[in-house]
Design an enzyme around this catalytic site. Structure first.
Site, mmCIF file in Angstrom:
data_model
loop_
_atom_site.group_PDB
_atom_site.id
_atom_site.type_symbol
_atom_site.label_atom_id
_atom_site.label_comp_id
_atom_site.label_asym_id
_atom_site.label_seq_id
_atom_site.Cartn_x
_atom_site.Cartn_y
_atom_site.Cartn_z
ATOM 1 N N SER A 196 0.804 -1.232 0.000
ATOM 2 C CA SER A 196 0.000 0.000 0.000
ATOM 3 C C SER A 196 0.831 1.273 0.000
ATOM 4 O O SER A 196 0.302 2.347 -0.326
ATOM 5 C CB SER A 196 -0.948 0.008 1.197
ATOM 6 N N LYS B 248 0.505 4.956 6.802
ATOM 7 C CA LYS B 248 -0.053 5.745 5.705
ATOM 8 C C LYS B 248 0.577 7.136 5.724
ATOM 9 O O LYS B 248 1.263 7.520 6.667
ATOM 10 C CB LYS B 248 -1.576 5.882 5.835
#
Length: 287
Positions: free
Chosen positions: A94, A165
């Site tokens: 990701s 993230k």
């Protein structure tokens, strides 16, 4: 009367005189107390205890010494990872190409501990409980203890509730995607995201949200292969992450050796105005 004989006889008596003057004259002169032998015995016992501990630590052959050294190293690493810097094993794609699967990222736990807060562009590790995951998933206590210890030194993947993230919006920001040229906007300012995975667009899912105070809007760098704030818009919290759930900031790649480098904040957000000051900040956001 033979006085000298009597004195000599008295001097040879083995019994001390009774009364205030009883006891050895040498004892009275030196000031020794009746408890001193017990104190000396206690001191000897303490010295013997320390000596026994020292002998146990240094004796026993090389295997025991190696085991003690390994235990001391593990305790030191656990303390460092708990309070200063924690290795974080990258478990998914990701965040490509910033991070690759299997990278060990070093998370700075002091980055926001003394009044600082995450900024746009920071890569953060956070606990996604009640934002990305509703409720903590069940886990065997023994397996959880082993995993926590191994993940603390970067040997195992982190907990299912831990995520990494990039911060795209902070409290008060209006984050929108996309403008007419397909770019992400923050407070009305287009953001050129040169850190995205090659071939990715900023988002295939349109969204428009004002980030609540004390929350963060976070997204992966590999937008087409990242479950991030966009995927949780309809859930409690609206996809945003509480600032107090942030574990730390990813500041370095520590492993493998060929990828060792520092992780710098990109310039993409340098010209983003503060909330309420941008040309496109007004209006009613929607998800």
């Amino acid at each position: 009367m033979d006085t000298d004989a009597q004195l000599s006889e008295r001097d040879r008596s083995p019994e001390p005189a009774e009364g205030e003057e009883q006891g050895s004259r040498s004892a009275r002169i030196s000031g020794d107390s009746p408890d001193e032998p017990a104190e000396r015995a206690a001191g000897r016992s303490e010295r013997l205890s320390f000596a026994a501990v020292g002998q146990w630590l240094t004796g026993g052959g090389p295997l025991r010494r190696a085991g003690l050294l390994l235990t001391a190293c593990m305790i030191f690493l656990l303390l460092v990872s708990s309070y200063l810097v924690q290795p974080f094993l990258i478990p998914s794609r990701s965040m490509e190409n910033t991070f690759q699967v299997g990278d060990r990222v070093l998370v700075n736990k002091l980055a926001y501990r003394f009044g600082g807060e995450p900024r746009r562009g920071d890569v953060v590790v956070f606990d996604g409980t009640d934002s990305f995951i509703q409720g903590r998933p069940p886990e065997n206590p023994v397996a959880a203890l082993v995993r926590e210890g191994a993940s603390a030194v970067g040997l195992m993947r982190p907990a299912e509730t831990d995520y990494i993230k990039r911060v795209v919006g902070v409290g008060g920001d209006r984050v929108r995607c996309c403008d007419q040229r397909g770019r992400l906007e923050v407070n009305g300012r287009p953001v050129i995201e040169d850190y995205l995975h090659p071939g990715d667009t900023p988002s295939e899912v349109p969204f428009d949200i004002v980030v609540p105070e004390g929350k963060l809007w976070v997204m992966g760098d590999h937008r087409s292969d990242s479950r991030d704030s966009r995927d949780h818009l309809g859930e409690p919290g609206g996809g945003t992450v509480p600032v107090d759930r942030v574990i730390g900031r990813a500041d370095w790649i520590g492993w493998p050796l060929g990828r060792m480098t520092s992780v710098k904040r990109p310039e993409a957000f340098a010209r983003v105005p503060e909330p309420g000051q941008g040309p496109g900040h007004g209006g009613s956001p929607h998800g």
